[in-house]
Design an enzyme around this catalytic site. Structure first.
Site, PDB file in Angstrom:
ATOM      1  N   TRP A  23       0.951  -1.046  -0.013  1.00 28.43           N
ATOM      2  CA  TRP A  23       0.141   0.126  -0.138  1.00 28.43           C
ATOM      3  C   TRP A  23       0.933   1.010  -0.145  1.00 28.43           C
ATOM      4  CZ3 TRP A  23      -2.222   2.521   4.984  1.00 28.43           C
ATOM      5  CH2 TRP A  23      -3.164   3.794   4.739  1.00 28.43           C
ATOM      6  N   ASP A  53      -0.837  -5.770   9.369  1.00 28.91           N
ATOM      7  CA  ASP A  53      -1.810  -4.919   8.823  1.00 28.91           C
ATOM      8  C   ASP A  53      -3.044  -5.747   8.478  1.00 28.91           C
ATOM      9  OD1 ASP A  53      -3.120  -2.992   8.085  1.00 28.91           O
ATOM     10  OD2 ASP A  53      -1.704  -2.309   6.350  1.00 28.91           O
ATOM     11  N   LYS A  65     -13.490  -1.243   6.024  1.00 23.89           N
ATOM     12  CA  LYS A  65     -13.990  -1.899   4.840  1.00 23.89           C
ATOM     13  C   LYS A  65     -15.095  -2.909   5.486  1.00 23.89           C
ATOM     14  CE  LYS A  65     -10.708  -0.582   2.159  1.00 23.89           C
ATOM     15  NZ  LYS A  65      -9.998   0.302   2.760  1.00 23.89           N
TER      16      LYS A  65
END
Length: 477
Positions: A206, A287, A323
């Site tokens: 990311w 993560d 999310k």
């Protein structure tokens, strides 16, 4: 304090004027207030000096502000250059400027319905209504570490309700500002108190990861992860790079649904990674941004994290509810640090408070209250898992539809990676020239590395995307 820091070292962590309001009537205002009003009016209209209405002396005028000339001087920030748009968020900026009725935004990772609309989960609406109806709720500051109930439930969600680490009080969890904030707090904590200042992140990863950790005070290096030739995992390269990393280095691991590639190790590969990292005393920093969103199963997506916790070793885990609960704008996250003992966990938490207090003081209450309301209620939790699986299944369906559409068009190349990859994103393998062509000719917006958000697709838009990919591949081989 020195005694506290010595024990931390043993576990790898090193120590470390209120203005009056205007009256309702101008006629009853004070002389000072009147003068301030007239001075303001004078600056606004840039007129000649205004006579003070209360002055008997015609020469008694309001003096110009000593800083008024600064309005016409260069700004103290005039030397700044315009910063480039964020490579991910900038995609949406460009998309919004495009007047085309067929435009399609596949850049930002946010779930959309089949109709292309943002989704607020029904279970979130119910939880919010419960909170609104509770007249005993107040808006007081949360503690520095956040909402206690939320922290406890978040740790159970990612580590498992029966986790020995939780039962032995070896886990400290603090509420943070979504995943990004959790990573930043964890990074700053490690920069202050851990003996190794190097963190290895996958290549690619990311786009915010290297920035977050660099600004936190860590030195960022990469390890091989994605193999462009196979559009899959470069497992051998990963093992070689982690094997040559210095003992004790920090390693960032995507818990599931790797962003941007959608390529995850198998459980067997995860076990090999775990054994290698423990043998070299490498510190795992997970993560977890997509728990339940990747496979549709909360437990399956948490399995890699739980493997590392089960061996009794230490690790860090950053969580986000953006999310899997659709709470993007609520900025709800958590950082959990699994320690060797309850004593160390307690002292780690005390140091995390010193990181958080000057950063944002304490986290917001609303989003965490929504999450806690859902996680503690059996019926709401069950409904959430159903809605979560529906989102995951729709994304899996979009993968299959896109793969079928490309195969039907005879698009050159092997596109099976689209259905092999998992989660919100697909790393298409398209190059920057092909991406630019698709944006220019088909008004399809994505990051220049060819990553597309499958959550932004629908059955209606899959044919348009397939046409664009086919044209790009055949035009720019």
């Amino acid at each position: 304090m020195r005694q506290q820091n010595t024990s931390l070292e043993a576990h790898g962590f090193e120590s470390p004027t209120t203005e009056s309001s205007f009256s309702s009537s101008i006629s009853s205002s004070s002389s000072a207030t009147d003068r301030r009003l007239k001075a303001l009016a004078r600056h606004l209209v840039d007129s000649s000096p205004v006579m003070d209405s209360h002055s008997q002396n015609p020469n008694d005028t309001v003096s110009p502000s000593p800083t008024s000339s600064a309005f016409h001087a260069d700004s103290v920030f005039a030397h700044l250059v315009r910063a480039p748009e964020d490579p991910i968020l900038g995609v949406t900026v460009a998309y919004n400027k495009d007047p085309s009725p067929i435009k399609l935004n596949l850049g930002v990772g946010a779930y959309r319905t089949e109709e292309g609309k943002p989704l607020v989960l029904n279970v979130v609406r119910q939880a919010e209504q419960q909170l609104v109806n509770d007249r005993s709720r107040v808006k007081e500051y949360l503690p520095i570490v956040g909402l206690a109930e939320y922290n406890k439930l978040s740790a159970k969600l990612i580590l498992g309700a029966d986790s020995p680490a939780i039962q032995e009080n070896r886990v400290t969890t603090v509420q943070c500002l979504s995943g990004t904030g959790s990573l930043r707090v964890g990074g700053e904590f490690l920069a202050r108190h851990y003996h190794q200042l190097t963190i290895y992140i996958p290549l690619p990863t990311w786009g915010n990861h290297p920035k977050v950790f660099t600004l936190a005070g860590l030195s960022v290096k990469t390890y091989r992860y994605y193999d462009p030739a196979t559009r899959g995992l470069d497992f051998q390269g990963l093992l070689e790079d982690l094997g040559s990393a210095p003992s004790g280095a920090i390693v960032l691991l995507h818990a599931c649904a790797h962003n941007p590639t959608g390529v995850d190790p198998t459980i067997q590969q995860w076990e090999q990674i775990r054994q290698l990292m423990r043998s070299k005393a490498l510190l795992p920093f997970f993560d977890s941004a997509y728990q339940g969103f990747a496979s549709g199963s909360l437990d399956a997506d948490a399995q890699p994290v739980r493997m590392f916790v089960a061996d009794g070793g230490e690790c860090l885990v950053a969580q986000s509810y953006a999310k899997n609960m659709g709470l993007y704008g609520e900025r709800v996250g958590a950082l959990s640090i699994v320690c060797k003992s309850a004593d160390v966990a307690s002292r780690v938490e005390s140091q995390l408070k010193l990181v958080i207090r000057p950063m944002y003081s304490s986290p917001p209450i609303h989003g965490a209250s929504i999450v806690a309301t859902i996680l503690k209620d059996r019926n709401l939790y069950t409904e959430w898992t159903i809605e979560l699986k529906a989102m995951a299944d729709r994304i899996i369906s979009m993968r299959q539809q896109l793969f079928d559409a490309l195969r039907a068009r005879g698009t050159p190349g092997d596109w099976s990676h689209i259905i092999k990859q998992i989660g919100m994103f697909t790393f298409t393998g398209l190059n920057s020239e092909q991406v630019a062509f698709m944006t220019r000719e088909y008004h399809i917006y994505m990051t220049s590395d060819g990553r597309i958000s499958m959550a932004g697709l629908s059955s209606r838009t899959v044919p348009h995307l397939a046409d664009a990919i086919h044209a790009a591949v055949t035009s720019f081989a």
